[in-house]
Design a protein around this motif. Structure first.
Motif, short mmCIF file in Angstrom:
data_model
loop_
_atom_site.label_atom_id
_atom_site.label_comp_id
_atom_site.label_asym_id
_atom_site.label_seq_id
_atom_site.Cartn_x
_atom_site.Cartn_y
_atom_site.Cartn_z
N ASN A 2 0.82 -1.23 0.00
CA ASN A 2 0.00 0.00 0.00
C ASN A 2 0.84 1.26 0.00
OD1 ASN A 2 -2.19 -1.68 0.27
ND2 ASN A 2 -2.37 -1.41 2.48
N ASN A 3 2.15 1.14 -0.14
CA ASN A 3 3.00 2.30 0.13
C ASN A 3 3.20 3.27 -1.02
OD1 ASN A 3 3.49 1.69 2.85
ND2 ASN A 3 4.82 0.03 2.18
N PHE A 4 3.15 2.76 -2.23
CA PHE A 4 3.29 3.62 -3.40
C PHE A 4 4.51 4.54 -3.33
CE2 PHE A 4 -1.10 2.26 -3.54
CZ PHE A 4 -1.26 1.93 -4.87
N CYS A 5 5.66 3.96 -3.08
CA CYS A 5 6.90 4.71 -3.29
C CYS A 5 6.86 5.10 -4.77
CB CYS A 5 8.10 3.83 -2.99
SG CYS A 5 8.07 3.20 -1.30
N THR A 6 7.26 6.34 -5.08
CA THR A 6 6.93 6.85 -6.42
C THR A 6 7.67 6.12 -7.55
OG1 THR A 6 8.58 8.57 -6.06
CG2 THR A 6 6.28 9.17 -5.66
N VAL A 24 5.57 -2.24 -7.89
CA VAL A 24 4.96 -3.38 -7.19
C VAL A 24 3.48 -3.20 -6.83
CG1 VAL A 24 5.09 -4.77 -5.07
CG2 VAL A 24 7.14 -4.35 -6.40
N PRO A 25 3.07 -2.06 -6.26
CA PRO A 25 1.65 -1.92 -5.89
C PRO A 25 0.71 -2.09 -7.09
CG PRO A 25 2.95 -0.20 -4.86
CD PRO A 25 3.86 -0.89 -5.82
N TYR A 26 1.20 -1.78 -8.29
CA TYR A 26 0.37 -1.89 -9.48
C TYR A 26 0.32 -3.32 -10.01
CZ TYR A 26 1.19 3.07 -9.12
OH TYR A 26 1.28 4.35 -8.64
N GLY A 54 7.26 -10.57 2.71
CA GLY A 54 6.23 -9.62 2.31
C GLY A 54 6.91 -8.37 1.80
N GLN A 55 6.20 -7.55 1.05
CA GLN A 55 6.80 -6.30 0.53
C GLN A 55 7.16 -5.38 1.67
OE1 GLN A 55 7.55 -6.35 -2.46
NE2 GLN A 55 6.26 -8.00 -3.16
N ASN A 56 6.30 -5.38 2.71
CA ASN A 56 6.58 -4.62 3.93
C ASN A 56 5.99 -5.40 5.08
OD1 ASN A 56 6.73 -2.90 6.07
ND2 ASN A 56 5.48 -1.28 5.17
N SER A 116 11.65 -4.98 5.59
CA SER A 116 11.12 -4.00 6.52
C SER A 116 11.09 -2.62 5.87
CB SER A 116 11.99 -3.96 7.77
OG SER A 116 11.83 -5.16 8.49
N HIS A 117 10.31 -1.72 6.46
CA HIS A 117 10.22 -0.35 5.95
C HIS A 117 10.51 0.60 7.12
CE1 HIS A 117 8.88 3.29 4.11
NE2 HIS A 117 8.34 2.70 3.06
N PRO A 118 11.46 1.52 6.96
CA PRO A 118 11.82 2.39 8.09
C PRO A 118 10.62 3.10 8.74
CG PRO A 118 13.36 2.69 6.29
CD PRO A 118 12.29 1.78 5.78
N ASN A 157 8.39 9.51 -1.81
CA ASN A 157 7.24 9.19 -0.97
C ASN A 157 7.56 8.08 0.04
OD1 ASN A 157 4.58 9.44 -0.03
ND2 ASN A 157 3.85 7.80 -1.38
N ARG A 158 8.73 8.17 0.64
CA ARG A 158 9.13 7.12 1.58
C ARG A 158 8.57 7.35 2.98
NH1 ARG A 158 10.66 2.18 0.51
NH2 ARG A 158 12.29 2.12 2.07
N LYS A 159 8.13 8.57 3.27
CA LYS A 159 7.46 8.87 4.55
C LYS A 159 8.35 8.75 5.79
CE LYS A 159 2.83 7.77 2.83
NZ LYS A 159 2.87 6.64 1.88
FE1 SF4 Z 1 7.69 -0.86 -3.67
FE2 SF4 Z 1 8.67 -1.65 -1.30
FE3 SF4 Z 1 7.81 0.90 -1.64
FE4 SF4 Z 1 6.04 -1.15 -1.59
S1 SF4 Z 1 7.41 -0.45 0.13
S2 SF4 Z 1 6.05 0.54 -3.04
S3 SF4 Z 1 7.20 -2.78 -2.64
S4 SF4 Z 1 9.59 -0.11 -2.63
#
Ligand code: SF4
Ligand code: 5AD
Length: 426
Positions: A147-151, A155-157, A189-191, A225-227, A264-266
């Motif tokens: 669900n993160n949509f890093c620009t 992957v989300p698409y 998992g993606q995150n 993981s995602h920071p 868009n890493r937040k």
């Molecule tokens: Fe892509 Fe990972 Fe960002 Fe999800 S968290 S949009 S899989 S880079």
């Protein structure tokens, strides 16, 4: 009985899905072939995250098309690659998107599917199985999608929104795997840090505690993981649960707050540094790896310098380094100020050079340490040696060919050669 072969390209998620698909093909009456040449059906499960990976798969498809002409082979293309390249794939019998992979055995049996089916309808998880290469291990996909949509990210698409497997199911599956000799669980998992948020199940930290209680499971690893979501509860679980590997793969992507915002890493660099501080506060050894993405649209010399500086100050144990490429659907593909290929190449080369130096230096700190090594296989370089991984996921070579795959050994690290550790049995 039809013989099939699966070719897998891409991340651990694809490896996991191919293993699960293989099991389902077997129980659906298909037989695994020794090679593509020996098969009636070849399934390609491939990746689309970066452009470079896609080119390789197209080349491969050309060879399979030749086999198809020679002997009437059926070609099934699936995974992110099928989802993305559906209209550019030639000579396939079925092009099945990420939501259709689990249905391949049924589709092949009834033969009534359209050439292209990439619909996002109801996602069906397959049951986790033993890893086909390392039968003491199981790759368990606990979430799919993102669900993160890093620009920059496609992957989300291609995999849709995040969907978590139910925790009751995960625990049951892992208990069954443990009963069948699996000792290591690799959660995917993606995150993974946002596990359970989409279906109000337990959170990721709680999941780690639950898996930790399962008899027979001796090591638990996870990716990615995602920071922004790597919170104190998760960090605490990593450092207090002895079965959880203290290997943290935490992609930073850039050292520039401006670029992180555009991505868009937040999170900002300071947030990442706070995480590192917290990891250090436990006073236990750990292994921190990351991803860097250089040459993002609009990245200035100064932004890149900030990336170099962060690499030098954090000193990651390992890094996967990529040069930005436009991907379809993504926001950044429409951003202005794309960088010339030479600039991206130069920056990537410099970062790789600096990071490799850091790795060489850092690896020396492992000398004389005592580690628990889980043997994976014989060493690729020398069949007299065994290769395994320790509790922080470092590769350790042991000069002893009698060690059993899937067993743990206490080892003293005697040497660091290049980026590999050499250990001796205690
Ligand atoms: Fe892509 Fe990972 Fe960002 Fe999800 S968290 S949009 S899989 S880079
Ligand atoms: N270009 C280059 N690298 C990318 N990645 C994701 N999308 C792109 C892209 N468009 C990299 C990121 C991510 C890793 C899996 O792949 O660094 O963390």
């Amino acid at each position: 009985m039809k013989k099939y072969y699966i070719e897998t390209y891409g991340c651990q998620m694809n490896v996991s899905l191919s293993d699960q698909l293989q099991e389902k093909m077997n129980t659906s009456g298909f037989v695994l072939a020794d090679s593509q040449e020996d098969a009636d059906i070849v399934i390609i499960n491939a990746c689309s995250v970066r452009e470079h990976a896609e080119r390789k798969v197209f080349n491969r498809l050309e060879y399979l098309s030749y086999l198809k002409k020679q002997k009437g082979l059926k070609i099934v293309v699936t995974g992110c690659f099928a989802q993305n390249q559906k209209h550019n794939i030639k000579n396939a019998d079925y092009i099945l998107g990420t939501y259709k992979l689990s249905l391949i055995p049924e589709i092949l049996k009834n033969g009534k599917e359209n050439l292209i089916n990439v619909e996002f309808d109801e996602y069906r998880f397959l049951e986790p199985v033993r890893n086909s290469t390392y039968p003491f291990q199981s790759l368990v996909d606990i979430t799919v999608g993102c669900n993160n949509f890093c620009t920059y990210c496609i992957v989300p698409y291609l995999r849709g929104p995040q969907i978590s497997r139910r925790s009751i199911e995960i625990i049951e599956n892992i208990k069954r795997l443990a009963d069948n000799g699996v000792v290591e669980i690799f959660l995917l998992g993606q995150n993974v840090n946002t596990y359970g948020k989409d279906n109000s199940d337990i959170c990721f930290a709680e999941l780690l505690y639950k898996i930790h209680q399962i008899d027979g499971i001796k090591r638990i690893k996870f990716l990615t993981s995602h920071p922004k979501d790597f919170n104190d509860e998760i960090i605490d679980a990593v450092f207090t649960l002895p079965k959880v590997s203290r290997w943290i793969h935490l992609p930073i992507q850039s050292g520039s707050d401006r670029i992180l915002k555009l991505m868009n890493r937040k999170y900002d660099v300071n947030h990442y540094l706070k995480i590192v501080e917290r990891l250090n506060s436990y006073k236990k050894e750990y292994n921190l790896s990351t991803d860097f993405l250089v040459g993002f649209p609009g990245e200035t010399e100064q932004d890149f310098e900030e990336t170099i500086n962060i690499a030098k100050s954090i000193k990651f144990d390992e890094a996967f380094m990529f040069k930005y490429s436009d991907r379809p659907y993504t926001a950044s593909a429409t951003f202005p100020a794309k960088l010339p290929e030479e600039v991206k190449n130069k920056r990537l080369e410099l970062l790789i050079k600096i990071q490799r130096e850091i790795e060489k230096e850092k690896i020396k700190s492992h000398k004389n340490k005592i580690r628990d090594v889980l043997i994976e296989s014989q060493s690729k370089r020398n069949l007299e040696d065994a290769m395994g991984r320790d509790e922080i996921n470092k590769v350790v070579i042991i000069k002893n060919k009698k060690l059993q795959q899937g067993n743990f050994y206490k080892v003293k690290i005697v040497e660091a050669k290049g980026i590999t550790l050499i250990g001796e049995l205690l």
